[in-house]
Design an enzyme around this catalytic site. Structure first.
Site, PDB file in Angstrom:
ATOM      1  N   ILE A  62      29.532  28.664  44.800  1.00  0.00           N
ATOM      2  CA  ILE A  62      30.125  28.145  46.034  1.00  0.00           C
ATOM      3  C   ILE A  62      29.228  28.528  47.208  1.00  0.00           C
ATOM      4  CG2 ILE A  62      32.117  28.217  47.579  1.00  0.00           C
ATOM      5  CD1 ILE A  62      33.853  28.870  45.174  1.00  0.00           C
ATOM      6  N   GLU A 106      31.985  34.196  42.900  1.00  0.00           N
ATOM      7  CA  GLU A 106      32.140  32.777  43.266  1.00  0.00           C
ATOM      8  C   GLU A 106      31.343  31.862  42.347  1.00  0.00           C
ATOM      9  OE1 GLU A 106      28.731  34.207  46.002  1.00  0.00           O
ATOM     10  OE2 GLU A 106      30.421  35.041  44.877  1.00  0.00           O
TER      11      GLU A 106
END
Length: 335
Positions: A211, A254
């Site tokens: 991300i 992430e």
């Protein structure tokens, strides 16, 4: 101990020997066709949606054996209706209806440990099920449900519900083993035609997803909101993977991983790019847009899981260096 008991124990051992849920489901249906006078078995997944409950086929088996109609059949069972499946779900009880061709449709709801029905088993049989048959099936389904619960705890990430890192390592190892055996066979023994067929078979691809600017999201909105973003991103990725064999994993922090099978790098990149666009087009609360970067590699003849991950990670690094919100393939030059 009689032969039936031995066979039952053997079948239980077979069912609970699989970690892959799709193989587990096929093994369950195979066991039931061997133990019972069945003609057709379907396993349905129960999905709760806004418009009500829907049922999706998970697995299907057609048994070889058929049986004649039983003399103990009652006369007050209606003809089969699709709504009978839903009735079994709602009442959480075994439901039996007669169908055409003097057959019986038996529906077994399958509940989780918290008593929610997550699946329904449909059996078509020529003999009305005895109480012993119903107890046997119900007991096997409890074993199946309990084992699924154990797999869920050991294979899934608790936050996102995706497969975890340990499961990813297991899946990559399986693919590497299969690919290396195929490589050795075709180098040493295969004919020209066999080699040509192998080239036309699907290949396996691994993509690492990160991300973009996730630290800034955490720093600005807090870790609870960061967790919400992780959950929403994971949902968007699963929504866009159209095939059952495509797997999504939470790798850590992430980062996510997708495993897929397709014939060319162009097709693989197209799928990964579709996932990227799906996430970037979704409207997230407060921040509106979240983007992801993806680096992918073919799983072929690497020597270890770490090598596969390392190569995909190099491609991910290039995606970020080249502006983020993009997909890059690993090339040997990236070393």
């Amino acid at each position: 101990m009689d032969k039936t008991s031995v066979r039952l124990i053997d079948n239980l051992a077979e069912v609970t020997s699989h970690q892959n849920t799709k193989v587990l489901e096929k093994s369950l249906l195979k066991t039931l066709t061997e133990l019972l006078p069945t003609e057709d078995i379907v396993l349905y997944e129960v999905l709760e949606q806004e418009k009500g409950v829907t049922l999706n086929v998970i697995s299907h088996a057609i048994a070889k054996q058929t049986t004649s109609k039983s003399n103990s059949e009652p006369d007050n069972i209606e003809l089969f209706k699709p709504s009978s499946l839903l009735e079994a779900v709602q009442n959480q009880q075994v439901f039996i209806q007669s169908s055409e061709n003097a057959q019986w449709n038996v529906f077994y709801p399958i509940s989780s440990s918290n008593n929610n029905v997550f699946a329904v088993l449909s059996i078509v049989t020529g003999a009305f099920p005895s109480e012993i048959d119903k107890k046997l099936v119900s007991a096997l389904l409890r074993v199946y449900s309990n084992y699924l619960g154990l797999l869920e705890k050991t294979q899934k990430d608790t936050l996102t519900g995706l497969f975890n890192r340990e499961t990813l390592n297991y899946e990559i190892s399986k693919i590497l083993s299969r690919q290396n055996k195929s490589f050795n066979f075709h180098n040493n023994n295969a004919s020209t035609d066999e080699k040509r067929r192998d080239l036309n078979q699907n290949k396996y691809w691994l993509g690492i997803i990160d991300i973009d600017h996730f630290k800034a999201i955490n720093d600005t909105f807090g870790h609870l909101y960061g967790d919400e973003v992780l959950i929403l991103v994971s949902r968007q990725m699963r929504k866009n993977l159209l095939r059952d064999d495509d797997l999504v994993f939470r790798y850590g922090g992430e980062e996510f991983v997708i495993l897929l099978s397709t014939d060319t790098d162009i097709a693989a990149k197209s799928i990964f790019d579709r996932v990227r666009r799906q996430v970037s087009s979704h409207t997230f609360p407060q921040i509106e847009q979240v983007t992801i970067s993806i680096g992918f590699v073919e799983i072929a003849t690497q020597s270890s899981v770490a090598d596969v991950i390392g190569q995909a990670d190099k491609a991910l690094y290039m995606a970020k260096e080249n502006g983020r919100n993009r997909v890059e393939k690993y090339l040997p030059a990236l070393k």
